[in-house]
Design a protein around this motif. Structure first.
Motif, PDB file in Angstrom:
ATOM      1  N   PHE A  21       0.909  -1.331   0.004  1.00  0.00           N
ATOM      2  CA  PHE A  21      -0.037  -0.166   0.204  1.00  0.00           C
ATOM      3  C   PHE A  21       0.915   1.380   0.056  1.00  0.00           C
ATOM      4  O   PHE A  21       0.876   2.185  -0.883  1.00  0.00           O
ATOM      5  CB  PHE A  21      -0.979  -0.179   1.175  1.00  0.00           C
ATOM      6  N   PHE A  22       2.091   1.377   1.051  1.00  0.00           N
ATOM      7  CA  PHE A  22       2.697   2.469   1.106  1.00  0.00           C
ATOM      8  C   PHE A  22       3.660   2.632  -0.202  1.00  0.00           C
ATOM      9  O   PHE A  22       3.951   3.597  -0.549  1.00  0.00           O
ATOM     10  CB  PHE A  22       3.581   2.487   2.431  1.00  0.00           C
ATOM     11  N   ASN A  23       4.113   1.505  -0.753  1.00  0.00           N
ATOM     12  CA  ASN A  23       4.857   1.637  -1.986  1.00  0.00           C
ATOM     13  C   ASN A  23       3.959   2.231  -3.225  1.00  0.00           C
ATOM     14  O   ASN A  23       4.613   2.895  -3.952  1.00  0.00           O
ATOM     15  CB  ASN A  23       5.156   0.217  -2.237  1.00  0.00           C
ATOM     16  N   ASP A  24       2.508   1.764  -3.240  1.00  0.00           N
ATOM     17  CA  ASP A  24       1.817   2.018  -4.122  1.00  0.00           C
ATOM     18  C   ASP A  24       1.465   3.701  -4.225  1.00  0.00           C
ATOM     19  O   ASP A  24       1.151   4.475  -5.187  1.00  0.00           O
ATOM     20  CB  ASP A  24       0.564   1.402  -4.389  1.00  0.00           C
ATOM     21  N   VAL A  25       1.086   3.895  -3.014  1.00  0.00           N
ATOM     22  CA  VAL A  25       0.683   5.513  -2.693  1.00  0.00           C
ATOM     23  C   VAL A  25       1.664   6.403  -3.285  1.00  0.00           C
ATOM     24  O   VAL A  25       1.348   7.452  -3.513  1.00  0.00           O
ATOM     25  CB  VAL A  25       0.578   5.729  -0.981  1.00  0.00           C
ATOM     26  N   LYS A  26       3.070   6.007  -3.324  1.00  0.00           N
ATOM     27  CA  LYS A  26       3.974   7.181  -3.874  1.00  0.00           C
ATOM     28  C   LYS A  26       3.705   7.500  -5.435  1.00  0.00           C
ATOM     29  O   LYS A  26       3.970   8.626  -5.804  1.00  0.00           O
ATOM     30  CB  LYS A  26       5.326   6.304  -3.938  1.00  0.00           C
ATOM     31  N   ASN A  27       2.876   6.675  -6.065  1.00  0.00           N
ATOM     32  CA  ASN A  27       2.643   7.062  -7.486  1.00  0.00           C
ATOM     33  C   ASN A  27       1.349   7.724  -7.346  1.00  0.00           C
ATOM     34  O   ASN A  27       1.197   8.505  -8.696  1.00  0.00           O
ATOM     35  CB  ASN A  27       2.397   5.758  -8.437  1.00  0.00           C
TER      36      ASN A  27
END
Length: 197
Positions: A21-27
Motif C-alpha cells: 500500500f505505501f509503495n503504491d501510494v508514492k505514485n
C-alpha cells in the motif's frame, strides 16, 4: 484517496499489504477534487471513477473519433487522453468484445482484402498523354490541334496543325523531346497517326 486526502489508512491490512500500500501510494497524489497517478511512462493521468469509465470507453471506441479499434488500441487511446483506472485494459477488452460493429469487422484477413497493385513511380515529364482534337473550321490553314499532357505535373503543350498525319506528330514530338527530354512512355489512342513507321 482516503489516505491522501485525510491520512486514513485502510483497516485490516497485513504487514505485507501495508508495505505494498505505501509503495503504491508514492505514485498517487490528491489535487482536490481529483486523484492523479504517475504511470510507468512518467505521465501523470487522472484516475476516473467506475461511473465515468463507460462514457470514456464509448467515446474512445465508438465515438466520432473512435474507429472501433481493438482493445489494446482503444486502451492506449484512453491513456493518451490522460485517463487511468486500475482495470483499464481488462475493461477495454471486455467492452470491445461486446461491440457488435467491431465483431463484424475485426476478422478481416489478407484473403478478404482487395489485391494491391504497386504504383509505378514516375517523375515529372516521364509520362505524356497525346491526342488530336478536331476537325475544326479552317483557321489560317489549321484544322486540327495536337495536345500533349504530362501525367505528373499536368503541363500541357498544344499546337494547331493543318493535318493529322504521322509527319506532323513526329515534328511535334521532336520539339517536345528537345524541350523536356525523352519520356519513359507516351500514351495515345493508338491511331494510325501515332502507331506508324
Amino acid at each position: 484517496m482516503n489516505f491522501l486526502a485525510a491520512n486514513i489508512i485502510p483497516k485490516g491490512l497485513t504487514n505485507q499489504q501495508k508495505k505494498r500500500f505505501f509503495n503504491d501510494v508514492k505514485n498517487y497524489f490528491w489535487d482536490d477534487p481529483f486523484l492523479f497517478r504517475r504511470c510507468a511512462d512518467q505521465v501523470i493521468r487522472r484516475c476516473v471513477t467506475r461511473s465515468e469509465t463507460s462514457k470514456i470507453l464509448e467515446h474512445c471506441h465508438s465515438g466520432p473519433t473512435g474507429g472501433h479499434y481493438s482493445g489494446t488500441k482503444t486502451a492506449h487511446k484512453i491513456l493518451e487522453l490522460g485517463f487511468y483506472w486500475p482495470s483499464l485494459f481488462k475493461d477495454t477488452n471486455r467492452y470491445v468484445t461486446s461491440c457488435d460493429k467491431y465483431q463484424r469487422t475485426c476478422n478481416i484477413s489478407k484473403h478478404d482484402q482487395m489485391p494491391q497493385n504497386y504504383m509505378l513511380s514516375c517523375e515529372i515529364f516521364d509520362v505524356w498523354g497525346i491526342d488530336f482534337t478536331g476537325l475544326f473550321p479552317n483557321l489560317f490553314g489549321n484544322k486540327y490541334i495536337l495536345v500533349a499532357i504530362d501525367y505528373m505535373s499536368k503541363w500541357m503543350e498544344a499546337q494547331a496543325l493543318p493535318t493529322n498525319d504521322a509527319r506532323v506528330v513526329v515534328r511535334f514530338l521532336k520539339k517536345l523531346f528537345s524541350r523536356f527530354g525523352t519520356p519513359r512512355a507516351i500514351i495515345s489512342d493508338r491511331g494510325t497517326h501515332f502507331c506508324n513507321t
